[in-house]
Design an enzyme around this catalytic site. Structure first.
Site, PDB file in Angstrom:
ATOM      1  N   HIS A  51      62.527  18.214  83.050  1.00  0.00           N
ATOM      2  CA  HIS A  51      62.879  19.171  82.121  1.00  0.00           C
ATOM      3  C   HIS A  51      62.864  18.436  80.687  1.00  0.00           C
ATOM      4  CE1 HIS A  51      63.921  22.540  79.417  1.00  0.00           C
ATOM      5  NE2 HIS A  51      65.159  22.994  80.240  1.00  0.00           N
ATOM      6  N   HIS A  64      59.947  29.433  83.387  1.00  0.00           N
ATOM      7  CA  HIS A  64      60.535  28.247  82.890  1.00  0.00           C
ATOM      8  C   HIS A  64      61.281  27.425  84.247  1.00  0.00           C
ATOM      9  CE1 HIS A  64      62.885  26.154  80.154  1.00  0.00           C
ATOM     10  NE2 HIS A  64      64.222  26.849  80.379  1.00  0.00           N
ATOM     11  N   CYS A  95      65.447  24.536  74.198  1.00  0.00           N
ATOM     12  CA  CYS A  95      64.343  24.190  75.324  1.00  0.00           C
ATOM     13  C   CYS A  95      63.143  25.334  74.962  1.00  0.00           C
ATOM     14  CB  CYS A  95      65.055  24.909  76.455  1.00  0.00           C
ATOM     15  SG  CYS A  95      66.577  23.843  76.915  1.00  0.00           S
TER      16      CYS A  95
END
Lengths: 426, 314
Positions: free
Chosen positions: A356, A319, A181
């Site tokens: 995401h 995030h 990520c």
């Protein structure tokens, strides 16, 4: 050695929220949510039917590519997203190319894991399972029988960066970063390093990833990070009732250039990269360190390297995945890093809008941030009802407010924490 | 500011076997690691479920390399990792999925198919194939907490990891680690032979390595330079080459540098992917200890990209 300044001179984005950067702000202003039933393949029978999918057909964006590339785009969603992003950028690329010196131009790309589209080859698979000993290898060999650089399945990850390097005629370096990520966030951070150390005039930094495919969806779903399709609102970052994130996909590029290049080419920078923090939890692979030490060190390091006072940062782009562990740990880290100023800084995430995108999360959110800075706009946390922290300024309604200095953060599985410090140059 | 190699460890495969992964394909030689399970740095049982053998080996190597350093110094180290492919054994990593597909072959209803597929899919697949698995486990077991990146997945990434670590030493005066791990095996063979075609004498093997770099010359093994161009090779006393996957390419590569004293580890271990350069550095240091002054180390990745490193006596 004096560090050189690193400026962002252009960017492009392919996202469930927006095909092209010019549509980002309208999508944010109208609170568009990309989350919806996945159309690319059947999810009937799975606990997850939804995802933030790019639902526009992309073939028109890469119709001028070679047959080999087009064929690859047909089976490799990540490559398709990358090629389509280049299609979006094509007219500006033609203007930029004559100004680039190949030996002073580099490419750094963040990539996600390969998830073979096994379901697409179900009948072949079953045939191989019945007849052969090593069904997956036989399938790969069968589909890759032409043995070109752009094979169909199981290519070395470098093909993406190599493809971009050819497009930009970039010969200084081509790096592929594989840190889940934070992959593309680290790509931007390393572009900053390359410019500030005077190793390049221009670095194309970006990333691409998609977990909108059956194997990825099952894999991430089994880990418990994807919100099941049972809630009215699926992805609820920073809410006490958050149940997980939404699977996403994206591709994007940022063109980072030296001050010399900006001046010589009479360019107007969009933003300046001031520095970054990049740390490891050294805790465990499945969860962030609950002490938030690694995240806090990354935030503090980004602030320190930026040489901007903590109180001058007027936006924290989180995030904020909507998973139980990330969100609580992130806010703890933010609070401890910002100390007395923590409750004054607007905080929001946009994963509730576009899902995401894993390895492409960093470039997607960086691209959004650049547009927010340009348009004096801070998006709200769309699905927040009961904030997990009532002291902090978790933005509840969109704000028309200038951002001067921002931090944008991404945190990865395995405890990797990367935070960029960005200055608005408008 | 020069950069010095303070310590290096490399684990090589010890078990080699000829494999014939495709029914109508060519056989190839694959090497696998034998890991000392009694090592004090051998990972815990719950982690082992999601670790490849090259990851375990990288963890063990790094921990041994850093065992003399106090915790506060380890925490500040930067860590740059180069990784090969992420599927060690197609059968063990994908076997469950394959069986899941096998189970659904007679199911007509699409929804029932996916339900069965979901139920039969391994719960840890995402973690087993996590691209930064080596880096995160190395950090977890060694306590390294600094700047970091994982590069992949051709042999070029080995150079990028070493270069990143060197630059951190040179520009920021921060001690750094470069780590590489290569899975090899059937999946790696499929990935690489898809690009250049399968050929006779194909050989690759699993391996891992860790190099500790710092700016202090004292007690160092050698000085290391990554900003080397092709012309500099001639100035060196010897040249290590790597990057071949098969005998034919190895002969070709050696021919290109026939006017130089060349060494290669291909015959012993085959291609080590991202560990190629690390292994050549280890062997090159042995030559420096025997009196050579400087060694050039060259790797050519599967796309033909050259990486060159120079090591010389400190």
């Amino acid at each position: 050695m004096t560090k050189k300044k690193a400026f962002v001179i252009d960017h492009e984005l392919l996202s469930p929220l927006s095909i092209g950067k010019e549509n980002i702000i309208p999508a944010l202003r109208e609170n568009k949510i990309s989350d919806g039933p996945i159309e690319g393949f059947s999810t009937d029978g799975l606990p997850f039917q939804n995802g933030a999918e790019i639902r526009t057909a992309l073939t028109e964006y890469y119709q001028n590519e070679s047959d080999a590339i087009k064929k690859l785009c047909g089976v490799d969603r990540k490559f398709e997203l990358m090629a389509a992003t280049m299609g979006l950028y094509q007219s500006r690329l033609q203007k930029l190319l004559p100004n680039l010196t190949p030996e002073r131009t580099g490419v750094i790309l963040g990539l996600g894991a390969e998830h073979m589209p096994l379901k697409d080859y179900e009948s072949e698979m079953i045939g191989f399972i019945e007849q052969k000993q090593n069904a997956v290898c036989e399938l790969i060999a069968h589909l890759n029988s032409n043995g070109t650089e752009y094979s169909h399945l199981a290519s070395p990850y470098d093909i993406y960066a190599n493809y971009l390097a050819k497009k930009f005629n970039a010969k200084a370096f081509q790096h592929t970063i594989l840190t889940a990520c934070v992959s593309s966030t680290q790509a931007i951070a390393q572009a900053y390093d390359a410019i500030s150390r005077n190793e390049a005039d221009v670095v194309i930094a970006g990333g691409v990833d998609s977990i909108i495919n059956l194997v990825a969806l099952i894999s991430f779903g089994k880990l418990g990070v994807i919100a099941e399709t049972t809630e009215d609102v699926m992805c609820k970052p920073f809410d006490t009732n958050r149940k997980g994130t939404t699977a996403g996909e994206a591709a994007g590029l940022a063109i980072i250039a030296s001050e010399k290049f900006v001046k010589e080419n009479n360019l107007t920078p969009i933003a300046q990269l001031l520095g970054y923090g990049n740390t490891l939890d050294a805790f465990k692979i499945t969860a962030p360190d609950p002490s938030a030490d690694g995240m806090k060190r990354a935030i503090k390091s980004a602030i320190n390297k930026s040489e901007v006072e903590t109180q001058q940062f007027d936006y924290y782009y989180a995030h904020g995945t909507g998973t139980r562990q990330n969100d609580a740990t992130e806010l703890k880290a933010f609070k401890e890093a910002f100390e007395n100023h923590a409750n004054k800084v607007p905080i929001s995430t946009t994963k509730d809008r576009h899902g995401h995108a894993i390895a492409a999360a960093g470039i997607q959110e960086f691209s959004l941030l650049l547009e927010m800075m340009k348009h004096d706009f801070i998006p709200s946390n769309l699905n927040i009802e009961n904030p997990i922290d009532k002291d902090l300024h978790l933005v509840k309604s969109n704000l028309n407010q200038r951002i001067n200095y921002a931090l944008t953060a991404n945190f990865a599985f395995g405890g990797i924490n990367t935070v960029l410090a960005v200055k608005n140059e408008k | 500011m020069p950069c010095f190699v303070k310590a290096i460890k490399v684990d090589y495969s010890t078990n080699f076997e000829e494999r014939n992964v495709l029914e109508n394909g060519m056989p190839y030689t694959s090497g696998s690691l034998e890991i000392d399970t009694s090592s004090e740095y051998y990972p815990g049982r719950s982690d082992l479920k999601i670790m490849r053998s090259d990851t375990i080996s990288a963890v063990k190597n790094t921990c041994e390399l850093l065992s003399h350093l106090p915790e506060e110094k380890r925490e500040k180290l930067n860590l740059y990792v180069a990784s090969g492919v992420f599927i060690e054994n197609v059968e063990s990593h994908m076997g469950h999925l394959l069986r899941a597909f096998e189970n659904i072959r007679d199911t007509k209803d699409e929804s029932e198919k996916l339900k069965k597929l979901y139920r039969a899919s391994p719960p840890l697949l995402a973690l087993q194939t996590l691209t930064n698995s080596t880096m995160s486990f190395v950090a977890q077991y060694s306590g390294v907490k600094g700047d970091n990146a994982t590069y992949g997945n051709t042999s070029k990434s080995g150079f990028t990891a070493i270069e990143s670590a060197c630059k951190k030493v040179i520009y920021d005066r921060e001690d750094s680690l470069a780590v590489a791990s290569n899975t090899a095996g059937d999946y790696s063979y499929m990935v690489h032979s898809s690009v250049i075609g399968a050929k006779d004498g194909w050989k690759e093997s699993a391996s891992s390595s860790a190099i500790l770099l710092d700016s202090n010359k004292e007690n160092s093994l050698c000085e290391i330079t990554t900003t080397v161009n092709f012309e500099n090779i001639k100035e060196c006393d010897a040249l290590f080459i790597s990057g071949s996957f098969n005998q034919e390419d190895e002969v070709e590569l050696k021919k290109e540098f026939s006017n130089q004293k060349t060494f290669s580890i291909f015959d012993l271990f085959g291609n080590l992917g991202p560990v190629n350069l690390f292994a050549s550095i280890e062997k090159g240091i042995e030559l420096l200890d025997q009196g050579k002054k400087s060694i050039a180390i060259l790797d050519r990745d599967i796309y033909g990209k050259l990486s060159i490193i120079k090591i010389q006596k400190s």
